[in-house]
Every structure is written in structure tokens, then in C-alpha cells.
Design an enzyme around this catalytic site. Sequence first.
Site, PDB file in Angstrom:
ATOM      1  N   LYS A  70       0.835  -1.199   0.000  1.00  0.00           N
ATOM      2  CA  LYS A  70       0.000   0.000   0.000  1.00  0.00           C
ATOM      3  C   LYS A  70       0.876   1.258   0.000  1.00  0.00           C
ATOM      4  CE  LYS A  70      -3.350  -0.554   2.803  1.00  0.00           C
ATOM      5  NZ  LYS A  70      -4.182  -0.656   4.024  1.00  0.00           N
ATOM      6  N   LYS A 118       2.424  -4.183  11.024  1.00  0.00           N
ATOM      7  CA  LYS A 118       1.095  -4.324  11.615  1.00  0.00           C
ATOM      8  C   LYS A 118       1.275  -4.989  12.960  1.00  0.00           C
ATOM      9  CE  LYS A 118      -3.233  -3.479  10.417  1.00  0.00           C
ATOM     10  NZ  LYS A 118      -3.737  -2.503   9.449  1.00  0.00           N
ATOM     11  N   THR A 149      -9.392   7.627   5.824  1.00  0.00           N
ATOM     12  CA  THR A 149      -9.526   6.370   5.075  1.00  0.00           C
ATOM     13  C   THR A 149     -10.834   6.398   4.285  1.00  0.00           C
ATOM     14  OG1 THR A 149      -8.311   5.289   6.840  1.00  0.00           O
ATOM     15  CG2 THR A 149      -9.413   3.863   5.254  1.00  0.00           C
ATOM     16  N   ASN A 180     -15.095   3.256  11.977  1.00  0.00           N
ATOM     17  CA  ASN A 180     -14.406   4.455  11.512  1.00  0.00           C
ATOM     18  C   ASN A 180     -14.461   4.585   9.991  1.00  0.00           C
ATOM     19  OD1 ASN A 180     -11.877   5.622  10.237  1.00  0.00           O
ATOM     20  ND2 ASN A 180     -11.816   6.550  12.260  1.00  0.00           N
ATOM     21  N   SER A 207      -1.840   9.517   7.893  1.00  0.00           N
ATOM     22  CA  SER A 207      -0.938   9.159   8.990  1.00  0.00           C
ATOM     23  C   SER A 207       0.484   9.651   8.684  1.00  0.00           C
ATOM     24  CB  SER A 207      -0.896   7.637   9.183  1.00  0.00           C
ATOM     25  OG  SER A 207      -1.884   7.219  10.090  1.00  0.00           O
TER      26      SER A 207
HETATM   27  P1  NAD Z   1     -13.699  -0.257  13.373  1.00  0.00           P
HETATM   28  O1  NAD Z   1     -13.365  -1.108  14.533  1.00  0.00           O
HETATM   29  O2  NAD Z   1     -13.925   1.191  13.567  1.00  0.00           O
HETATM   30  O3  NAD Z   1     -15.013  -0.843  12.650  1.00  0.00           O
HETATM   31  C1  NAD Z   1     -15.127  -2.184  12.280  1.00  0.00           C
HETATM   32  C2  NAD Z   1     -16.512  -2.418  11.705  1.00  0.00           C
HETATM   33  O4  NAD Z   1     -16.592  -3.783  11.255  1.00  0.00           O
HETATM   34  C3  NAD Z   1     -17.648  -2.212  12.707  1.00  0.00           C
HETATM   35  O5  NAD Z   1     -18.735  -1.580  12.079  1.00  0.00           O
HETATM   36  C4  NAD Z   1     -18.029  -3.650  13.081  1.00  0.00           C
HETATM   37  O6  NAD Z   1     -19.384  -3.767  13.444  1.00  0.00           O
HETATM   38  C5  NAD Z   1     -17.772  -4.352  11.771  1.00  0.00           C
HETATM   39  N1  NAD Z   1     -17.614  -5.789  11.964  1.00  0.00           N
HETATM   40  C6  NAD Z   1     -16.790  -6.437  12.833  1.00  0.00           C
HETATM   41  N2  NAD Z   1     -16.988  -7.754  12.748  1.00  0.00           N
HETATM   42  C7  NAD Z   1     -17.948  -7.943  11.818  1.00  0.00           C
HETATM   43  C8  NAD Z   1     -18.578  -9.081  11.283  1.00  0.00           C
HETATM   44  N3  NAD Z   1     -18.266 -10.304  11.692  1.00  0.00           N
HETATM   45  N4  NAD Z   1     -19.525  -8.886  10.332  1.00  0.00           N
HETATM   46  C9  NAD Z   1     -19.867  -7.655   9.901  1.00  0.00           C
HETATM   47  N5  NAD Z   1     -19.299  -6.535  10.371  1.00  0.00           N
HETATM   48  C10 NAD Z   1     -18.347  -6.692  11.308  1.00  0.00           C
HETATM   49  O7  NAD Z   1     -12.554  -0.524  12.289  1.00  0.00           O
HETATM   50  P2  NAD Z   1     -12.114   0.385  11.066  1.00  0.00           P
HETATM   51  O8  NAD Z   1     -10.964   1.219  11.482  1.00  0.00           O
HETATM   52  O9  NAD Z   1     -13.317   1.025  10.469  1.00  0.00           O
HETATM   53  O10 NAD Z   1     -11.534  -0.725  10.048  1.00  0.00           O
HETATM   54  C11 NAD Z   1     -12.364  -1.444   9.140  1.00  0.00           C
HETATM   55  C12 NAD Z   1     -11.490  -2.071   8.072  1.00  0.00           C
HETATM   56  O11 NAD Z   1     -10.758  -1.052   7.386  1.00  0.00           O
HETATM   57  C13 NAD Z   1     -10.432  -3.065   8.560  1.00  0.00           C
HETATM   58  O12 NAD Z   1     -10.233  -4.050   7.571  1.00  0.00           O
HETATM   59  C14 NAD Z   1      -9.187  -2.207   8.669  1.00  0.00           C
HETATM   60  O13 NAD Z   1      -7.998  -2.973   8.594  1.00  0.00           O
HETATM   61  C15 NAD Z   1      -9.364  -1.362   7.430  1.00  0.00           C
HETATM   62  N6  NAD Z   1      -8.598  -0.115   7.435  1.00  0.00           N
HETATM   63  C16 NAD Z   1      -8.738   0.787   8.442  1.00  0.00           C
HETATM   64  C17 NAD Z   1      -8.028   1.983   8.379  1.00  0.00           C
HETATM   65  C18 NAD Z   1      -8.204   3.068   9.399  1.00  0.00           C
HETATM   66  O14 NAD Z   1      -7.668   4.165   9.200  1.00  0.00           O
HETATM   67  N7  NAD Z   1      -8.962   2.866  10.470  1.00  0.00           N
HETATM   68  C19 NAD Z   1      -7.147   2.216   7.318  1.00  0.00           C
HETATM   69  C20 NAD Z   1      -7.034   1.279   6.309  1.00  0.00           C
HETATM   70  C21 NAD Z   1      -7.770   0.115   6.375  1.00  0.00           C
END
Ligand code: NAD
Length: 418
Positions: free
Chosen positions: A95, A107, A191, A222, A352
Site C-alpha cells: 500500500k 502491523k 480512510t 471508523n 498518517s
Molecule cells: P472499526 O473497529 O472502527 O469498525 C469495524 C466495523 O466492522 C464495525 O462496524 C463492526 O461492526 C464491523 N464488523 C466487525 N466484525 C464484523 C462481522 N463479523 N460482520 C460484519 N461486520 C463486522 O474498524 P475500522 O478502522 O473502520 O476498520 C475497518 C477495516 O478497514 C479493517 O479491515 C481495517 O484494517 C481497514 N482499514 C482501516 C483503516 C483506518 O484508518 N482505520 C485504514 C485502512 C484500512
Amino acid sequence: MASKSSETLRQVQAQIKEACDLLGLNNNYYEILKQPLRTLEVTVPVKMDDGTVRVFTGYRSHHNDVMGPAKGGLRYHPDVDFDEVKTLSMWMTFKCSAIGLPYGGAKGGITVDPKELSAGELERLTRAFTRAMSDFIGDDRDIPAGDVGTNAQVMAWIYDEMSKQKGYNMPGVVTGKPVSIGGSLGRTEATGRGVIIALREAAKRLGIETKGATVALQGYGNVGSHAGMLAEELLGAKVVGVQDHTGGVYNENGLDAKALAAYVAENGGVKGYPGSTRELTRDELFGLDVDFLIPAALENQITDENEHVIKAKILVEAANGPTTASASKKLWDRGVFVVPDILANAGGVTVSYFEWVQNLQNFYWSLEEVNGRLERLMVEAFDAIYEQHNELKIDMRTSAYVLAIRRLAEAMELRGWA
Ligand code: NAD
């Protein structure tokens, strides 16, 4: 039987091999890139509120640092294991390289359900994990950030604990901090904003009007919630379906992304949202007749078993690894335009990077400056990957890997690694 995460690791290795072969690289490059350069596994004992001690396992992986310090989030989730962390660190390398940041990939995570811990237990766990990692992370070697199950408060504790360990303030050791203690404006929604920029660019190339277009989202944390709100605000699109760990909600007239985000903040999930007209299961969400599908939850949600239900024209991978390699190829072959995770969700690590640059310079930027720079880097990366996909007649994911690995291979050759 191989665990889900070791199977995902194997799929990523196959993707790396394919890109190395397309580039005509000798096997040395694949041998270096197929695994992390260094990893850490720690045991973290924590005194719980009731006086008992619970022992947690934490991991951190540096996949490759030929481009610069390793960078990547920390995940607190019950499914975290070593192979998952290793795979996520590999995606971070590609990435950062695809977007052109001077970072390698890292990670980390802890196998824990943070929802089961009190605020005090979460703080003690985070501080103990930080101490256990204190020689492994640092603003010059490895900079953690938020991910699933962690937030700005967790980042603030890491910043504070590392500063205490080192004896001076080290804001650049972690990103995603609250703005009042050195976080960047625009980081929280970065993101999601990047996801929507990638979606807008894809729709433009395919000649799809985004105004009034329909969106289905998995995950409303998020990334998902900001992607939903910005899809409405910036594209004029309509979020009609959302599913998360509590359930699924649907309204053909639109769920009102902002009101849904406020409801989730209050209630911990989408279940019971009053603006919904019916409930949805995960695969009902994926099967909605929408223009755009945005998985923003976890890995391996779209597989050979359910990819056939998808009707969306564009699938934007906001989560890391939501589509298995095989399902992704099938979707692409039947005309679904898949924007791969290492491009689609790169907005987070990009801002970031801006946060880290601001911390090292002690010079802070306006929101317009942050968003303007994010827009430029996302569009440049999208263009380069899109052009190359047309030129080489390869899908967008393979194109993103080829671009990333070409840059990494050049750096490794120049530095004498391969
Ligand atoms: P978060 O913890 O804020 O949200 C996670 C979401 O996934 C929640 O809505 C939760 O209900 C849902 N979830 C969890 N288990 C689930 C399931 N079994 N079925 C359906 N929904 C489910 O996390 P986030 O920061 O929003 O990250 C989400 C994804 O984005 C991840 O794959 C993370 O690696 C990726 N990501 C995050 C960022 C960042 O800046 N936060 C950056 C790049 C990628």
C-alpha cells in the site's frame, strides 16, 4: 486444516509471485517479499479490575523497510493471530509503495475483545503492550496507528507510555492521535475520504453517474461510517444498506448516513436503527441491486461461496482483504470493477504519514492542506494503476501489486539487497 489467516497469507504470497513474474524479476525478490523481515510476539500480563491477572498475547510484524520506517495499525480483536498480523503487514508495504510514501509495512495486534474490558483495563493493557514493544517501535523505525478495535484514545496512551519510557515527548511514534496532542486534522475521516475518492475515479472511468447512485456498506465503524457520509456529501449517492456485527439495515430511499453514524455511536451497532425499513443478513447486503458495494469490516467476507450474489458495478475494498483472491478474479471476469484494498483504503496511511511529518517538524497544517494533498496522492496513484491495468491488460489488483513491487524491487536492487 490451514487456518483462515494462514490461507490468506498463502494467497498474498501467490499475488506477490504473480507480480514478480509479470515484472520478470529473479526469484530473490520474491524470496525477500514473501515473509516479514522481523516479528515480535509478546506475553502481556494485565491486572484486571477484580484483582485477577489475565495474560494476553500481542504481535508486531515488520514486513519490509527498504523504503523507510515500517508503518501500520494495531488491531484489538478476538480473531487476531500471528499469520493475520504478518499478512496485514505485507499489505501495508504494498500500500505504502503503491501510493508512493517513504514507508515500509508493519502491523500489530492483540488477541482480545476490547468491548469486554473496562476503560482502566484497556489502558493498562495498551501501556503494557507498548512497554513490551518499546525497542521495536519508534518514530524512526516503526510507527503504529489505529485499526479495528483501537481508537485515538489508545493512540494517546501509546504516545504517552513511549514518551515516559524514552524520557522525552515522542509524538511521531504513533499516528491517529487526538488533534489536541499532535494528531492531524482530517485523520479520522481520511480512510473513508480516500475510499470515496477512489470510488469517484472508478465511476468516472466507467461512465457511471454518482449522483443518486446507490451504495451498500459492510461495517460502519471508523472507515465505513465516514465512507457512507462522504458518499452522500461528496458524490450525492444514497446509502441504502449497511450490515455490521450487530445486524443489517435497509431503506430504499436512503438510510441517512449521518443519522446512522450518530445512532451507531450511541448504540454500538446498526441493529434497531429507526430509519430502517427491513433487516438484512450479510449475504442479503452483498446481493443488493446497488451501483456500489463497499466492504469496510474484516477480511475474507466475499468468497467463492457468495461472490455470485453480488450485483454492484463497482466494489471498493475499504477493508483490508475483504475479497479472497479467487472470488476477486471471478468478480472481475464477470465485469465487476474491483478497486483493490491497497489502493482504495490508502487514504488512512497517507494522512498518517502527514501526521508524522507534522510531528517531526512541529509545524501543523490546515484541513484544506491535508485534504488537498490527500486528493492529489490518491488521484495520482489511481491514475497510475488504472493506466497500467489498461496497458498490460491485467486487473486493478494485479496492477497495484505490479506498481508497488516494481518500486520496491528498484529500491532493493539499489540498496544491494537483491
Ligand atoms: P472499526 O473497529 O472502527 O469498525 C469495524 C466495523 O466492522 C464495525 O462496524 C463492526 O461492526 C464491523 N464488523 C466487525 N466484525 C464484523 C462481522 N463479523 N460482520 C460484519 N461486520 C463486522 O474498524 P475500522 O478502522 O473502520 O476498520 C475497518 C477495516 O478497514 C479493517 O479491515 C481495517 O484494517 C481497514 N482499514 C482501516 C483503516 C483506518 O484508518 N482505520 C485504514 C485502512 C484500512
